[in-house]
Design a protein around this motif. Structure first.
Motif, PDB file in Angstrom:
ATOM      1  N   ILE A 146       0.725  -1.238   0.128  1.00 48.74           N
ATOM      2  CA  ILE A 146       0.061   0.208   0.206  1.00 48.74           C
ATOM      3  C   ILE A 146       0.925   1.412   0.339  1.00 48.74           C
ATOM      4  O   ILE A 146       0.724   2.235  -0.955  1.00 48.74           O
ATOM      5  CB  ILE A 146      -0.657   0.377   1.106  1.00 48.74           C
ATOM      6  CG1 ILE A 146      -1.957  -0.863   1.108  1.00 48.74           C
ATOM      7  CG2 ILE A 146      -1.353   1.541   1.102  1.00 48.74           C
ATOM      8  CD1 ILE A 146      -2.973  -0.566   0.537  1.00 48.74           C
ATOM      9  N   LEU A 173      -3.251  -5.915   2.692  1.00 46.45           N
ATOM     10  CA  LEU A 173      -4.146  -6.644   2.311  1.00 46.45           C
ATOM     11  C   LEU A 173      -4.577  -7.772   2.087  1.00 46.45           C
ATOM     12  O   LEU A 173      -3.427  -8.304   1.055  1.00 46.45           O
ATOM     13  CB  LEU A 173      -4.172  -5.832   0.747  1.00 46.45           C
ATOM     14  CG  LEU A 173      -3.885  -4.479   0.817  1.00 46.45           C
ATOM     15  CD1 LEU A 173      -3.897  -3.932  -0.710  1.00 46.45           C
ATOM     16  CD2 LEU A 173      -5.289  -3.632   0.898  1.00 46.45           C
ATOM     17  N   VAL A 188      -9.577  -9.862  -0.815  1.00 48.63           N
ATOM     18  CA  VAL A 188      -9.494  -8.635  -0.255  1.00 48.63           C
ATOM     19  C   VAL A 188      -8.517  -7.813  -0.879  1.00 48.63           C
ATOM     20  O   VAL A 188      -9.268  -6.605  -1.886  1.00 48.63           O
ATOM     21  CB  VAL A 188      -8.707  -8.274   1.496  1.00 48.63           C
ATOM     22  CG1 VAL A 188      -8.523  -6.443   1.215  1.00 48.63           C
ATOM     23  CG2 VAL A 188     -10.073  -9.241   2.515  1.00 48.63           C
ATOM     24  N   PRO A 189      -7.237  -8.604  -1.462  1.00 48.13           N
ATOM     25  CA  PRO A 189      -6.864  -7.945  -2.482  1.00 48.13           C
ATOM     26  C   PRO A 189      -6.419  -7.384  -3.619  1.00 48.13           C
ATOM     27  O   PRO A 189      -7.000  -6.362  -3.960  1.00 48.13           O
ATOM     28  CB  PRO A 189      -5.326  -8.499  -2.259  1.00 48.13           C
ATOM     29  CG  PRO A 189      -5.983  -9.750  -1.414  1.00 48.13           C
ATOM     30  CD  PRO A 189      -6.729  -9.802  -0.959  1.00 48.13           C
ATOM     31  N   ALA A 231      -9.519  -4.243  -2.664  1.00 45.39           N
ATOM     32  CA  ALA A 231      -7.984  -2.675  -3.250  1.00 45.39           C
ATOM     33  C   ALA A 231      -7.698  -2.258  -4.755  1.00 45.39           C
ATOM     34  O   ALA A 231      -7.850  -1.438  -4.688  1.00 45.39           O
ATOM     35  CB  ALA A 231      -6.990  -3.338  -2.144  1.00 45.39           C
ATOM     36  N   THR A 246       0.158  -8.209  -4.783  1.00 42.31           N
ATOM     37  CA  THR A 246      -0.609  -8.244  -3.612  1.00 42.31           C
ATOM     38  C   THR A 246      -1.432  -9.593  -3.759  1.00 42.31           C
ATOM     39  O   THR A 246      -1.222 -10.757  -2.618  1.00 42.31           O
ATOM     40  CB  THR A 246      -1.745  -7.253  -3.021  1.00 42.31           C
ATOM     41  OG1 THR A 246      -2.384  -7.242  -3.804  1.00 42.31           O
ATOM     42  CG2 THR A 246      -0.588  -6.396  -2.330  1.00 42.31           C
TER      43      THR A 246
END
Lengths: 424, 326, 286
Positions: free
Chosen positions: C63, C127, C140-141, C144, C210
């Protein structure tokens, strides 16, 4: 001036020196036996090719040196029947392309004058490379390509040491039957997943054939491209088919991607039985703990050392040379140079026909190989090693532990496949 | 018909004699193999040039036609015992038909859009063949090594026949290209390349001539495909229908000089040995150095000789041949 | 399977937005300079490796590496433009194509040389994991990355339409000669656009790292799809690339699930062909 006569004397002296050197060189026995090795040393699958090379290089060290190991020709330096002649491997890069397999094999034979060939890991490349060796009548000993078709061709000069995918596929179904007998855990449905090149589609066919033979129902039959950007649709399809067991033939890139996606989507079969990609060292290096509990077909695992000290000794040498443990790929490629050197030694010659005769008579005993086999002996028709067997290993604590055959297992298999959520 | 200068004729004949003598003098098979590849890729480049350099359709999907040629003749040979020479023609026709089928809806596409469409088309073909069980799907087709003869288009004991056949194919494709370039067809091609609208105003049937360019190009590429199949004796979609091959064909034509007859041949003569010999000498180390050199070579040539090496050679040779503007 | 439909739509959207993010930089370069940047995939790879090394060596979470990736790749893109690409701008289109191709081979093999061909994955970063939202699983990644894609697209659009420099870029895209006449330094615009385009794909790489495996040849797969996305959306159109990315992701996922995964990419390419036959300049191209 004295210069002209000086020059004359000097050139005469130099010519004499040259003749002397050449005659000495001519008298010194050449005593290096060249063996060609074709592997994908660059390109998409380079990490595998380089891994195989590690196994081959260590084998050559052992053959050429004096080692107190129970391997053919280890205890002597070089080949004793040929005055201590040493083996030299001449490598060529195939970049994973069958066309290069053909041309590099040919170049190694005609330009580098190798007397035998090993390699090439990828079955499609081994196919073309061995076509050339068959045409040019040079022995080819393969210990790392697993497509069954390679030994279906009735070639005279091609030999395979390691098991092929039909054997591996059958093993996995036998395991399910043995598991049921031992623990009462029943399996009824199977999902078959395979990458879409020669290796995967052959393996997929074998899976489906044996599923029918052993009486299991195939509820999903999915093929995909090994270099995919995303496999969510494939995994979604697997989930809705609700299989008891997944059987997966993959290379390393797809193994990594699928494992990640299995976790992401919570794919929870009772067991995941796999081939090839999952046992590459790069797989666990990348995926770490998420690779736990996957079961992979194998010929080799470090824990075999408990019953076979040879394994541990060889691994110690491997670790000393490369700083990492021996992988299954390296272990498979490791054997071919021994088989070739042993044949040349017995034949007392590098003449191809003599080598073929010696190869046909190969009878290396089980205590002289790294794997739990009875030994190495080639079928007279197909030239497949009749004693080649697979084992199944399971990833436990990020290590490959032998779990089948049950009498060779060092730990009991963890079954069913633990839930993703519960793990660390 | 254009006239050649005396210089050009002498240079051409001399080169041809050298090429004919080459395998008789150099016996190492690896060099003959490289030359065979040079001829094969030269032919593919010339075929590309007909639709790309001359007619302005930059195709990045030639491997599809190459593969269709290889598969047609191989399948007919393996499954139905059809003679490969007949298969050669069948493959060419099959490729030309497919070319027409895809070329027609793409008639109005220009420049980059056409290029991407050609990639999309080639990938679809590859995926279809990869799943098509009848032609072997992912396992591909293995051709028999038995019964070597000219009639069977198969030679085991020596590479020389393959060398001369490929050279002959190359000369054939050059002749076709020459004919196209100097005929009215070539004139229309160049008009279409400049601007569709102007060509239409001139009365040229743009769609028809675009199709012809693509079909000729496909036919020749397919011939090269059949040759490859008979040479390597094993084909699968992953080796004959890949994007990398298509891109290499474009590179060769462009670096050699698109829009000139000999350009692609020069390009092949430079790039193929470059990639083969760097792999042979450096590839086995596994460090990628061979490809580094290859990439550097491509970058430098396109920076400093953007019109292609052929133009440079022409200037050096003092020839006054007017090459078509690319 | 209605519940599966929703899941597949979501999956398709998530992968599609990643494609959009990868494609935005490419369409910018393409639109402004009419160059197909074949090295685009390799810049993606460099972005991924940057993120990997920053995490492995310095513990910086992806991030936070995003701004570093952006700046680093911007500089790299500008340098490559200045020293290599600008030399062929006046040459034929093919030369430009090939130059970036040569650069792509060079960069990917430089990566092999320095970092070996081994595969790497980022271990648990900030993430990670999945969210369960009403029976749908969301990675989640990927979420994101999708959010990043939306933000990036919006930022680029605002930049292009509301700032002077951005408008200059837009003007150069539309009509290079007119822009020159208006006093715009098109050479500087080229360099800037190449830099921004490269920076954007570098950021895409940071997000991709990620959840995808990292290795020197990773650029190839995503690159080919990015070209398709850009052409589908229309060269030069940021909105086009954004929408096309989503469409491609949906086609791939829905086609793979409801039809046959082995034809996944064939479906994507077929949709491209059909669209282009109907609208030869892409969905939103001019």
């Amino acid at each position: 001036m004295a210069s002209r006569s000086f020059v004359r004397v000097l050139s005469a002296a130099l010519s004499l020196l040259l003749i002397l050197v050449c005659s000495v060189a001519a008298q010194t026995p050449p005593k290096v036996i060249k063996i060609g090795a074709v592997y994908p040393l660059t390109g998409n699958i380079a990490s595998t090719g380089l891994d195989c090379k590690r196994g081959v290089d260590l084998a050559v060290d052992i053959i050429n040196g004096k080692y107190d190991l129970d391997l053919p020709l280890a205890k002597t330096a070089g080949l004793p029947n040929l005055g201590g002649a040493k083996i030299e491997i001449v490598y060529a890069d195939t970049k994973g392309d069958p066309r290069n397999g053909m041309s590099e094999a040919e170049r190694l034979i005609t330009s580098e004058k190798v007397v035998a060939m090993i390699g090439a890991y990828q079955s499609a490349v081994t196919k073309t490379a061995s076509q050339i060796t068959e045409r040019l009548k040079i022995p080819y000993v393969c210990s790392d390509s697993s497509s069954p078709t390679l030994t279906d061709r009735g070639y005279k000069y091609f030999y395979r040491v390691s098991p092929h995918d039909d054997i591996f596929a059958r093993d996995q179904f036998q395991f399910l039957k043995d598991l049921e007998k031992k623990t009462g855990q029943k399996v009824q449905t199977v999902a078959v997943l395979y990458e879409n090149t020669e290796f995967g589609s052959q393996a997929g066919k074998a899976y489906k054939r044996f599923a029918a033979e052993f009486g299991y129902k195939v509820v999903a039959d999915i093929t995909y491209s090994a270099n995919a950007t995303d496999v969510t649709s494939e995994v979604s399809k697997l989930i809705v088919s609700k299989p008891d067991v997944l059987m997966h033939a993959s290379y390393i890139t797809d193994a990594i991607l699928f494992t990640k996606t299995f976790k992401e989507k919570g794919f929870q079969p009772k067991g995941i039985l796999t081939m090839a990609g999952y046992i590459e060292p790069g797989y666990l290096d990348a995926i770490k703990a998420d690779g736990n509990y996957v079961i992979v077909r194998s010929t080799f695992a470090l824990d075999l050392g408990k019953n076979k000290p040879l394994v541990t000794k060889v691994n110690t040498l491997f670790k000393k040379k490369y700083g990492i443990d021996m992988s299954e790929n390296a272990a498979r490629s490791f054997m071919a140079p021994f088989v070739v050197a042993d044949a040349i030694n017995r034949a007392k010659s590098t003449d191809p026909e003599a080598m073929v005769k010696a190869l046909n008579e190969t009878n290396i005993t089980g205590n002289q190989v790294l794997y739990p086999w009875q030994g190495i002996k080639f079928d007279p028709q197909s030239h497949q090693n009749i004693y080649a067997r697979g084992t199944l290993v399971q990833v436990l604590n990020q290590e490959y532990i032998t779990v089948w055959p049950f009498d060779a297992a060092s730990k009991p298999v963890v079954w069913p496949f633990p839930e993703w959520k519960g793990r660390k | 018909m254009r006239n050649f200068t005396v210089r050009q004729v002498i240079a051409g004949v001399a080169t041809l004699l050298l090429l004919i003598a080459f395998p008789l003098v150099i016996s190492q098979s690896v060099h003959i193999h490289v030359m065979i590849l040079v001829f094969m890729f030269g032919m593919l480049g010339v075929a590309w040039n007909i639709m790309g350099g001359y007619a302005g359709m930059f195709s990045f999907g030639q491997a599809a036609f190459f593969g269709i040629g290889a598969y047609t003749s191989s399948y007919l040979s393996v499954a139905h015992g059809v003679n490969p020479w007949i298969g050669l023609v069948a493959g060419g026709c099959a490729a030309a038909l497919v070319a027409a089928a895809i070329g027609y809806p793409c008639s109005s596409l220009r420049g980059h859009y056409f290029a991407i469409a050609s990639i999309a088309f080639a990938e679809i073909v590859r995926i279809v063949f990869n799943n098509w069980q009848t032609v072997g799907a992912a396992e591909g087709l293995t051709l028999s090594m038995q019964n070597e003869s000219f009639a069977n288009f198969l030679f085991n004991s020596s590479k020389l026949p393959y060398y001369y056949i490929m050279l002959a194919f190359l000369l054939l494709s050059l002749a076709v290209c020459y004919f196209v370039a100097t005929s009215k067809m070539g004139y229309y091609f160049r008009a279409i390349k400049e601007s569709h609208k102007i060509a239409e105003v001139m009365g040229v049937n743009v769609v028809l001539y675009r199709l012809m360019a693509i079909m000729i190009s496909a036919f020749l590429s397919a011939m090269a495909g059949t040759f490859y199949a008979q040479y390597v004796l094993y084909i699968d979609p992953g080796s004959v229908m890949v994007l990398a091959t298509s891109v290499q064909i474009v590179l060769i034509s462009m670096l050699g000089g698109a829009g000139s007859i000999m350009g692609p041949v020069i390009g092949a003569a430079i790039l193929i040995p470059a990639s083969e010999y760097t792999r042979i000498t450096l590839g086995y180390k596994g460090t990628g150095v061979d490809m580094l050199i290859y990439g550097l070579l491509i970058t430098l040539i396109s920076m400093y000789y953007p019109d292609g090496v052929w133009k440079l050679l022409s200037k050096i040779g003092g020839k006054t041949r007017r090459s078509v503007n690319s | 399977m209605p519940d599966q439909l929703l899941q597949q739509l979501v999956d398709g959207l998530l992968i599609g937005l990643m494609y959009s993010l990868v494609a935005i930089g490419l369409t910018l370069i393409w639109g402004v300079m009419n160059i197909v940047n074949f090295a685009h995939g390799e810049f993606l790879m460099l972005g991924m490796f940057t993120s990997f090394w920053l995490f492995t060596l310095y513990g910086i979470d992806p991030i936070f590496s995003i701004p570093i990736c952006f700046v680093g790749m911007f500089i790299m893109g500008t340098l490559i433009y200045r020293f290599i690409v600008s030399k062929v701008m006046k040459g034929p289109m093919l030369a430009q194509l090939v130059v970036t191709f040569g650069v792509s081979i060079f960069i990917s093999n430089l990566a092999v040389f320095f970092w070996t061909p081994d595969f790497r994955l980022l271990p648990a970063t900030m993430l990670q994991g999945t969210w369960q939202v009403g029976g749908i699983t969301l990675s989640v990644p990927k979420v994101a990355a999708s959010v990043g894609s939306i933000i990036a697209s919006v930022c680029v659009l605002i930049f292009m339409t509301r700032t002077i420099t951005g408008k200059a870029i837009l003007a150069t895209e539309m009509d290079r000669d007119a822009a020159l006449l208006m006093g715009i330094n098109t050479e500087r615009i080229n360099s800037l656009s190449f830099g921004i385009g490269t920076a954007l794909v570098g950021v895409a790489g940071a997000f991709l790292s990620t959840y995808y495996y990292i290795y020197p040849q990773v650029g190839g797969l995503f690159g080919t799809i990015a070209f398709c996305v850009v052409a589908l959306g229309g060269f030069g159109s940021i909105e086009g690339a954004f929408i096309a990315g989503i469409l491609v992701g949906l086609a791939q996922t829905l086609g793979g699930f409801f039809f046959d995964p082995s034809y996944k990419y064939a479906i994507v390419f077929s949709i491209y062909l059909i669209t282009i036959w109907i609208r030869p300049k892409g969905l939103l191209g001019w």
